[in-house]
Design a protein around this motif. Structure first.
Motif, mmCIF file in Angstrom:
data_model
loop_
_atom_site.group_PDB
_atom_site.id
_atom_site.type_symbol
_atom_site.label_atom_id
_atom_site.label_comp_id
_atom_site.label_asym_id
_atom_site.label_seq_id
_atom_site.Cartn_x
_atom_site.Cartn_y
_atom_site.Cartn_z
ATOM 1 N N LYS A 60 0.809 -1.216 0.000
ATOM 2 C CA LYS A 60 0.000 0.000 0.000
ATOM 3 C C LYS A 60 0.845 1.270 0.000
ATOM 4 O O LYS A 60 0.322 2.361 0.147
ATOM 5 C CB LYS A 60 -0.927 0.004 1.221
ATOM 6 C CG LYS A 60 -1.875 -1.188 1.269
ATOM 7 C CD LYS A 60 -2.725 -1.158 2.523
ATOM 8 C CE LYS A 60 -3.644 -2.389 2.594
ATOM 9 N NZ LYS A 60 -4.466 -2.385 3.817
ATOM 10 N N MET A 61 2.165 1.124 -0.118
ATOM 11 C CA MET A 61 3.052 2.275 -0.003
ATOM 12 C C MET A 61 3.729 2.609 -1.322
ATOM 13 O O MET A 61 3.871 1.761 -2.196
ATOM 14 C CB MET A 61 4.128 2.005 1.058
ATOM 15 C CG MET A 61 3.599 1.909 2.462
ATOM 16 S SD MET A 61 4.937 1.696 3.653
ATOM 17 C CE MET A 61 4.014 1.677 5.183
ATOM 18 N N GLU A 62 4.176 3.842 -1.419
ATOM 19 C CA GLU A 62 4.966 4.278 -2.554
ATOM 20 C C GLU A 62 6.417 3.817 -2.372
ATOM 21 O O GLU A 62 6.863 3.601 -1.239
ATOM 22 C CB GLU A 62 4.933 5.803 -2.675
ATOM 23 C CG GLU A 62 3.549 6.373 -2.952
ATOM 24 C CD GLU A 62 3.011 5.914 -4.302
ATOM 25 O OE1 GLU A 62 3.836 5.730 -5.230
ATOM 26 O OE2 GLU A 62 1.786 5.739 -4.423
ATOM 27 N N PRO A 63 7.161 3.628 -3.464
ATOM 28 C CA PRO A 63 8.550 3.154 -3.355
ATOM 29 C C PRO A 63 9.409 3.986 -2.405
ATOM 30 O O PRO A 63 10.214 3.429 -1.645
ATOM 31 C CB PRO A 63 9.056 3.241 -4.802
ATOM 32 C CG PRO A 63 7.829 3.086 -5.635
ATOM 33 C CD PRO A 63 6.732 3.757 -4.863
ATOM 34 N N GLU A 64 9.240 5.298 -2.407
ATOM 35 C CA GLU A 64 10.052 6.146 -1.534
ATOM 36 C C GLU A 64 9.729 5.889 -0.069
ATOM 37 O O GLU A 64 10.620 5.853 0.782
ATOM 38 C CB GLU A 64 9.823 7.614 -1.869
ATOM 39 C CG GLU A 64 10.726 8.565 -1.079
ATOM 40 C CD GLU A 64 10.565 10.007 -1.499
ATOM 41 O OE1 GLU A 64 11.148 10.880 -0.845
ATOM 42 O OE2 GLU A 64 9.846 10.258 -2.499
ATOM 43 N N GLN A 65 8.450 5.682 0.247
ATOM 44 C CA GLN A 65 8.059 5.369 1.618
ATOM 45 C C GLN A 65 8.644 4.039 2.070
ATOM 46 O O GLN A 65 9.125 3.897 3.194
ATOM 47 C CB GLN A 65 6.532 5.322 1.734
ATOM 48 C CG GLN A 65 5.835 6.659 1.572
ATOM 49 C CD GLN A 65 4.335 6.500 1.624
ATOM 50 O OE1 GLN A 65 3.719 5.857 0.772
ATOM 51 N NE2 GLN A 65 3.719 7.091 2.642
ATOM 52 N N ILE A 66 8.597 3.047 1.174
ATOM 53 C CA ILE A 66 9.151 1.729 1.493
ATOM 54 C C ILE A 66 10.641 1.850 1.798
ATOM 55 O O ILE A 66 11.138 1.295 2.789
ATOM 56 C CB ILE A 66 8.912 0.745 0.329
ATOM 57 C CG1 ILE A 66 7.415 0.503 0.147
ATOM 58 C CG2 ILE A 66 9.636 -0.569 0.593
ATOM 59 C CD1 ILE A 66 7.093 -0.335 -1.064
ATOM 60 N N HIS A 67 11.348 2.588 0.960
ATOM 61 C CA HIS A 67 12.795 2.755 1.150
ATOM 62 C C HIS A 67 13.095 3.411 2.493
ATOM 63 O O HIS A 67 13.973 2.954 3.251
ATOM 64 C CB HIS A 67 13.373 3.587 0.013
ATOM 65 C CG HIS A 67 14.836 3.881 0.165
ATOM 66 N ND1 HIS A 67 15.297 5.016 0.800
ATOM 67 C CD2 HIS A 67 15.945 3.182 -0.203
ATOM 68 C CE1 HIS A 67 16.611 5.013 0.819
ATOM 69 N NE2 HIS A 67 17.036 3.913 0.201
ATOM 70 N N ASN A 68 12.388 4.459 2.824
ATOM 71 C CA ASN A 68 12.648 5.180 4.067
ATOM 72 C C ASN A 68 12.351 4.322 5.295
ATOM 73 O O ASN A 68 13.130 4.299 6.257
ATOM 74 C CB ASN A 68 11.823 6.469 4.112
ATOM 75 C CG ASN A 68 12.270 7.479 3.072
ATOM 76 O OD1 ASN A 68 13.415 7.454 2.620
ATOM 77 N ND2 ASN A 68 11.364 8.370 2.677
ATOM 78 N N LEU A 69 11.241 3.597 5.273
ATOM 79 C CA LEU A 69 10.861 2.810 6.439
ATOM 80 C C LEU A 69 11.772 1.603 6.635
ATOM 81 O O LEU A 69 12.140 1.265 7.763
ATOM 82 C CB LEU A 69 9.399 2.351 6.299
ATOM 83 C CG LEU A 69 8.365 3.463 6.505
ATOM 84 C CD1 LEU A 69 6.973 2.958 6.164
ATOM 85 C CD2 LEU A 69 8.387 3.958 7.943
ATOM 86 N N MET A 70 12.149 0.952 5.536
ATOM 87 C CA MET A 70 13.019 -0.212 5.664
ATOM 88 C C MET A 70 14.435 0.191 6.054
ATOM 89 O O MET A 70 15.161 -0.573 6.686
ATOM 90 C CB MET A 70 13.024 -1.020 4.365
ATOM 91 C CG MET A 70 11.691 -1.678 4.072
ATOM 92 S SD MET A 70 11.704 -2.742 2.625
ATOM 93 C CE MET A 70 12.629 -4.142 3.211
ATOM 94 N N SER A 71 14.830 1.405 5.684
ATOM 95 C CA SER A 71 16.157 1.889 6.063
ATOM 96 C C SER A 71 16.262 2.119 7.558
ATOM 97 O O SER A 71 17.354 2.064 8.129
ATOM 98 C CB SER A 71 16.479 3.194 5.318
ATOM 99 O OG SER A 71 16.541 2.972 3.931
ATOM 100 N N VAL A 72 15.127 2.369 8.211
ATOM 101 C CA VAL A 72 15.127 2.630 9.648
ATOM 102 C C VAL A 72 15.618 1.408 10.427
ATOM 103 O O VAL A 72 16.205 1.535 11.501
ATOM 104 C CB VAL A 72 13.708 3.029 10.110
ATOM 105 C CG1 VAL A 72 13.622 3.098 11.630
ATOM 106 C CG2 VAL A 72 13.337 4.375 9.526
ATOM 107 N N ILE A 73 15.402 0.209 9.884
ATOM 108 C CA ILE A 73 15.799 -1.013 10.589
ATOM 109 C C ILE A 73 17.312 -1.104 10.699
ATOM 110 O O ILE A 73 17.846 -1.737 11.602
ATOM 111 C CB ILE A 73 15.196 -2.244 9.879
ATOM 112 C CG1 ILE A 73 13.675 -2.165 9.974
ATOM 113 C CG2 ILE A 73 15.688 -3.536 10.484
ATOM 114 C CD1 ILE A 73 12.957 -3.301 9.304
ATOM 115 N N PHE A 74 18.036 -0.438 9.795
ATOM 116 C CA PHE A 74 19.489 -0.370 9.914
ATOM 117 C C PHE A 74 19.851 0.760 10.867
ATOM 118 O O PHE A 74 19.319 1.858 10.779
ATOM 119 C CB PHE A 74 20.153 -0.100 8.560
ATOM 120 C CG PHE A 74 20.268 -1.311 7.700
ATOM 121 C CD1 PHE A 74 21.231 -2.265 7.959
ATOM 122 C CD2 PHE A 74 19.411 -1.505 6.642
ATOM 123 C CE1 PHE A 74 21.348 -3.381 7.164
ATOM 124 C CE2 PHE A 74 19.516 -2.622 5.834
ATOM 125 C CZ PHE A 74 20.492 -3.563 6.101
#
Length: 202
Positions: A91-105
């Motif tokens: 349900k997310m845009e590619p930029e949102q996915i990138h930002n949220l998954m980067s938080v796990i690092f």
């Protein structure tokens, strides 16, 4: 041909901040599984295992073995049951996915605080040395050799993680059965349709 050999011998690979994530949102309590990797590098090395360039097309280097140095840094697998931070990626845009998954690092390619306690294996690092002899006539050494050095491996599986994984596997298995039965039913419908059509044409 010489140019091709030089290119193949000196191929280098470098990938950083890798994150694969799977979410099971159809369960009563969402489950997330993921693999994170800080960096993966593969480089050509000289006889002292220092990164460098090799040209085995030269007569002086014709018997020089091909050596590859592979470095894996900060690879780990996490499992978070009852994940209240489910990303709902579809349900997310590619930029949102990138930002949220980067938080796990976190910093220095380690895990972020919000997922650290859910890792089944803490981030580990490994160095692998691959060696291929240039000639099959060498009897004292193997044609191929692999030498791996791995940091300490820490594994942990909590009861809630185990239970959620079992539920997810059961759900996936039941979904697979449903898909198989649906495809079989559809195949029977198509067979009956073409059979009836053939009889009509006759």
């Amino acid at each position: 041909m010489n140019l091709t050999s030089r290119v193949i011998d000196n191929i280098q690979v470098s990938i950083s901040n890798i994150h694969f994530r799977f979410e099971e949102l159809s369960l009563p309590q969402p489950l997330s599984l993921g693999l994170t990797m800080g960096r993966l590098e593969m480089r050509t090395a000289d006889e002292a295992w220092q990164p460098g360039f090799i040209d085995r097309t030269l007569s002086a280097n014709r018997d020089t073995p091909l050596q590859k140095l592979v470095n894996l840094r900060s690879m780990g697998v996490y499992c978070r049951p009852n994940d209240d931070k489910s990303l709902a990626l579809s349900k997310m845009e590619p930029e949102q996915i990138h930002n949220l998954m980067s938080v796990i690092f976190g910093e220095n390619d380690e895990t972020s605080p919000m997922y650290r306690e859910f890792y089944l294996s803490e981030p580990l690092s490994m160095q692998t040395k691959l060696k291929q002899q240039a000639s099959t006539n060498i009897q004292d050494e193997p044609l191929y050799s692999v030498d791996c050095v791995i940091d300490a491996i820490h594994l942990a599986l909590a009861k809630t993680q185990f239970e959620q994984l079992l539920r997810a596997l059961e759900h996936i298995s039941s979904y697979g059965i449903f898909v198989d039965s649906t495809l079989n039913h559809r195949a029977i419908q198509l067979r009956d349709f073409f059979k009836a059509r053939k009889m009509t044409e006759e």
